[in-house]
Design an enzyme around this catalytic site. Sequence first.
Site, PDB file in Angstrom:
ATOM      1  N   CYS A 217      -4.993  93.734  81.794  1.00  8.78           N
ATOM      2  CA  CYS A 217      -4.074  94.502  82.714  1.00  8.78           C
ATOM      3  C   CYS A 217      -2.817  93.601  83.225  1.00  8.78           C
ATOM      4  O   CYS A 217      -2.993  92.461  83.259  1.00  8.78           O
ATOM      5  CB  CYS A 217      -4.549  95.520  83.379  1.00  8.78           C
ATOM      6  SG  CYS A 217      -5.105  94.663  84.756  1.00  8.78           S
TER       7      CYS A 217
ATOM      8  N   ASP B  10     -16.167  94.817  81.420  1.00  7.49           N
ATOM      9  CA  ASP B  10     -16.339  93.296  82.078  1.00  7.49           C
ATOM     10  C   ASP B  10     -15.882  93.256  83.353  1.00  7.49           C
ATOM     11  O   ASP B  10     -15.718  92.087  83.936  1.00  7.49           O
ATOM     12  CB  ASP B  10     -15.598  92.440  80.885  1.00  7.49           C
ATOM     13  CG  ASP B  10     -14.123  92.568  80.883  1.00  7.49           C
ATOM     14  OD1 ASP B  10     -13.839  93.655  81.147  1.00  7.49           O
ATOM     15  OD2 ASP B  10     -13.429  91.881  80.738  1.00  7.49           O
TER      16      ASP B  10
ATOM     17  N   SER C 188      -6.411  82.541  69.083  1.00 11.17           N
ATOM     18  CA  SER C 188      -5.708  81.303  68.540  1.00 11.17           C
ATOM     19  C   SER C 188      -6.204  80.163  69.057  1.00 11.17           C
ATOM     20  O   SER C 188      -7.309  80.257  69.546  1.00 11.17           O
ATOM     21  CB  SER C 188      -4.246  81.474  69.207  1.00 11.17           C
ATOM     22  OG  SER C 188      -3.429  80.856  68.506  1.00 11.17           O
TER      23      SER C 188
END
Length: 640
Positions: free
Chosen positions: A2, A104, A370
């Site tokens: 967020c 989480d 990535s």
Amino acid sequence: MCGLLGLLTAHGNAGEFTSAIETALPCMRHRGPDEAGTWNDGDAIFGFNRLSIIDLEHSHQPLQWGPEDEPDRYAMTFNGEIYNYVELREELTQLGYTFNTSGDGEPIVVGFHHWGVDVVKHLRGMFGIAIWDSKERKLFLARDPFGIKPLYYATTDAGTVFASEKKCILAMAEDLGLDLSLDFRAIEHYVDLQYTPEPESLHANIRRLESGTYALVSPGGQLEQHRYFEPTFPAVKVTKDKEQDLFDRIAAALEDSVAKHMRADVTVGSFLSGGIDSTAIATLAKRHNPNLLTFTTGFEREGYSEVDVAAESAAAIGAEHIVKVVSPEEYADAVPKIMWYLDDPVADPSLVPLYFVAAEARKHVKVVLSGEGADELFGGYTIYKEPLSLAPFEKMPSPLLKGLNRLSQVLPDGMKGKSLLERGTTPMEERYYGNARSFNWEQLKRVLPEARHEWDHTDVTAPIYAKSKGFDPVARMQHLDLFTWMRGDILVKADKITMANSLELRVPFLDKEVFAVAETIPYDLKITEGTTKYALRKAMEQIVPAHVLHRKKLGFPVPMRHWLAGEELYGWAQDQIQASGTEHIFDKKAVLEMLAEHRAGVSDHSRRLWTVLSFMIWHGIFVEDRIDPKIENKDYPVKL
């Protein structure tokens, strides 16, 4: 995932700022388009934008929790992902705690109640965290060890404001009585280094909580900052018969990291270029997602595309591959939008292709992996070979070194051996300033007439070098890059540009368990046999396709030198310079002369020009209100 925004008021009047928070939140709706809301308890007010990744139906923020005798004692909002949340939940459950969600976020606040500020040492992930303790009346702020996720803050008479994006604080400046004067020292650092180093921002009164630190603040007080993570590179010897054990530990740590980074309740894809870093991540990710999608970008100009190699890698690991090719026109049109998303300019041309490949990926997935961080942890930059070539100079007595350095200064430019002599007789602290510096002092004075010689890159690098005495030479360079180039450029673009597309980017190399192995690699197993990242390449021999195992790193190369000299971007650049209202900062005549020299082939000024152009466009958006960044989400405040 967020975007967080909050204010700890100095006068217990949090409710009065509800409208200001609600107005500023849309500035970062791209970080979390799934939900938005606010909460306050008098002293503190939190706002959030949520991108739902784990426990989609629950784990709403701000998240409130407390023990049975103090329900709702804590309120928390955080940006990021905690990859060991399952293990943390199990550990805390065994200690007697109960949970209301399966996400989480809750293990963070429960862990904070149990361990206090040391909770950050138990977290394995990327995060910017804000927890308000209504009993102790203290606000806790924290960032992850490497600085993957951002956290800005400012303190005024109204209180302490904090946010994932600076533009939210800019939008609240009038309500907070915040002076938005620019910081000329930070501007000079930016022009010198191509990014604004932490903890600075280009606004003098807005700063960033540094990577690997936490802070505590009470209503009306100042932030007390503490570093909890200090990377070290211990001098470890590895005998020949133990090398394979090290390679196996690297492979196991990375495989475990990728497995945990794949935890999500949404589809996870992977960026894929032509190098070993992203290929290793994608190959390991494919083990957990048989239908893995990979994404890359490139340009039509020959020599500036990794599309073919990436496609070959995708085929080798059995992944479906998606490509986005970017034209010069698309590139130029996107720059203002990208500068708006960045908050402060970063003069890295690869930002633009990253923006387009992220936009393409978001059509298919919500999360991508990535390869950022591999170079800093495993010794991947070519410049890291320099200590080997300069080793003979280390044995020379100091008077001889000084004499040879004086000689190097009078030798004509371009003379064979001049550069080697100059570098070999210059201490590393003065010679190496990270993978960024584009201007020398004379060039800087040319475009920044008010530049002060006492303000330069050593402001940033000297304190970092002071902490790495005793490290081997390659480790000292890695350590410097962890605190400069990586968190100033690599991770800023990775976070801001993917989140601009509401896409979460995860970086498995930047995992504390991977670092725990990487920091023990001796320098002769990083840079050896004519290659970089030697130990990583050996660890990946049985994992990545053979055609990328020893391939030179390119990333997303951009033909900026050609475009600025040619019809593609020369006229565009000229228009940007002439229209910019930055005469009080730059000598615009000198910048235009530099552009002409570049076009005539007198000198390659592409990096320097891009640094100045990026700032001018940023200034046109955030200071002059002259450039419309053309953001699709139109309900953000037009004037920040």
